[in-house]
Scaffold this active site. Structure first.
Site, PDB file in Angstrom:
ATOM      1  N   SER A   1      -0.736  -0.925  -4.484  1.00 34.10           N
ATOM      2  CA  SER A   1      -1.861  -0.066  -4.626  1.00 34.10           C
ATOM      3  C   SER A   1      -2.037   1.175  -4.006  1.00 34.10           C
ATOM      4  O   SER A   1      -1.255   1.296  -2.770  1.00 34.10           O
ATOM      5  CB  SER A   1      -2.988  -1.012  -3.812  1.00 34.10           C
ATOM      6  OG  SER A   1      -4.415  -0.536  -3.675  1.00 34.10           O
TER       7      SER A   1
ATOM      8  N   LYS B   1       0.902  -1.086  -0.029  1.00 34.92           N
ATOM      9  CA  LYS B   1      -0.004   0.004  -0.143  1.00 34.92           C
ATOM     10  C   LYS B   1       0.880   1.271  -0.011  1.00 34.92           C
ATOM     11  O   LYS B   1       1.770   1.367   0.977  1.00 34.92           O
ATOM     12  CB  LYS B   1      -0.787   0.052   1.440  1.00 34.92           C
ATOM     13  CG  LYS B   1      -1.955   1.121   1.124  1.00 34.92           C
ATOM     14  CD  LYS B   1      -3.032   0.814   0.268  1.00 34.92           C
ATOM     15  CE  LYS B   1      -4.226   1.782   0.062  1.00 34.92           C
ATOM     16  NZ  LYS B   1      -5.086   1.407  -0.911  1.00 34.92           N
TER      17      LYS B   1
END
Length: 367
Positions: free
Chosen positions: A233, A164
């Protein structure tokens, strides 16, 4: 022999704020909240800069887990790695996958390498560092730290690295400008790609998939440079990278195993089948093995074609190309896996070959 045991739970959700499935498993004793290490989820937002379903899902999970752990919701978010991927286009089904880890004895008769998980994080980045060398270097260091945390010494045993990473906002760009610095881009949506790409190159450097002499000029330009296991992401809710390494380790007593393959393009069914077969599933599954989840990246081929045929994903002003790609790849994988509850994330810059992406499968073994 003292070892680490990892368990994996895939839980359907009725919405981004739905924590009932996880709470039921905690109440039943199936999950010890103190053992939760990471949560990967798919939420039904648009997957863009303003997709607040990701933050909403994390907030709901932290609020629900806080009293179980005797911590504040903010402390829960620091303790557990939450990676929410927005966008459940097509047949993709919203869900979360919960990973737990605890010390355990390796059962008699269990041999070989089993699923292991490790975590690490980078320092906070300055806005002007996103999509550039600093993010590559720091991510590579964090990947190596996460491998050590998972007790994985051989990069060949790493099958999926979920990251992330941050993105830019107008406020963050302005802050960089105020210091006399420029950012990789001034467009918030484009910054997601830069951040994902630099993070993926960091994985490739850490695992020896590419050389360490990669820099600013290579991000989103040298698509021949990529990682076969990276999945990154972007989100607005953080300014550092959270790194989760998934692989197999001889020191794991887990009942699970992970394998992967690499999709060459968005319709590469052969690669999906290979990923399933790598954990004893596929057309002729081994007895006693069941699929837990599949994790994959989806990308619209940057040259505008798939196997020589033109596509319009990059030219659609109504729907983002990442949403097209998630729907296409999600439908392909769901058809082969027999379920739409699979983790397919859009935007695969430097994550697999251009237009393709990694695909990993986790199976549960009953032996």
């Amino acid at each position: 022999m003292r070892t680490t045991s990892v368990d994996v739970f895939r839980i359907a959700t009725a919405g981004p704020g739905d924590v009932s499935g996880l709470m039921d498993l905690i109440v039943s004793g199936a999950i010890d909240p103190a053992s939760i290490l990471a949560v990967l989820g798919k939420t039904e937002g648009n997957g863009g800069v303003n997709d607040f379903t990701r933050e909403y899902a994390v907030a709901a999970l932290c609020t629900a887990l806080a009293p179980k752990l005797g911590l504040s919701p903010e402390a829960v978010e620091q303790r557990i790695a939450f990676v929410m991927s927005g966008g459940t286009e097509g047949v993709l089904s919203p869900h979360v996958t919960v990973f737990t880890r605890h010390r355990d004895e390796r059962p008699a008769g269990v041999s070989g390498k089993r699923l292991s998980i490790g975590m690490a994080q980078t320092r906070d980045f300055l806005p002007e560092e996103l999509g550039r060398s600093a993010q590559i270097v720091e991510t590579a260091r964090a990947v190596q730290a996460a491998m050590a945390d998972a007790d994985i010494g051989d990069s060949a045993d790493v099958h999926f690295v979920q990251i992330k990473c941050p993105l830019l906002t107008s406020e963050r760009v302005a802050a960089a400008n105020a210091r006399g610095n420029t950012t990789a881009t001034t467009n918030a949506y484009s910054s997601m790609a830069y951040s994902r790409g630099a993070s993926a190159l960091g994985v490739a450097v850490a695992l020896g998939e590419i050389g360490a002499d990669v820099g600013d000029e290579d991000v989103l330009r040298r698509y021949d440079l990529f990682s076969k296991v990276a999945s990154t992401s972007s989100g607005i809710e953080l300014m550092h990278n959270v790194v989760i390494v998934l692989g197999n380790s001889v020191s794991s007593a887990s009942e699970f195993e992970i394998g992967h393959a690499v999709m060459e393009d968005a319709i590469d069914a052969t690669a999906v089948t290979a990923a399933l077969e790598s954990v004893g599933l596929g057309a002729n599954p081994q007895a006693g093995r069941t699929l837990v989840n599949i994790f994959a990246k989806a990308e619209a081929s940057p040259d505008g074609t798939v196997r020589g045929l033109r596509h319009t994903m990059l030219e659609d002003t109504d729907i983002s190309s990442t949403r097209h790609a998630r729907a296409a790849v999600g439908g392909l994988i769901a058809g082969l896996a027999g379920t739409g509850a699979v983790y397919v994330s859009g935007g695969a810059e430097h994550q697999g070959p251009a237009g393709g992406g990694p695909v990993a499968a986790i199976a549960r073994l009953s032996d």
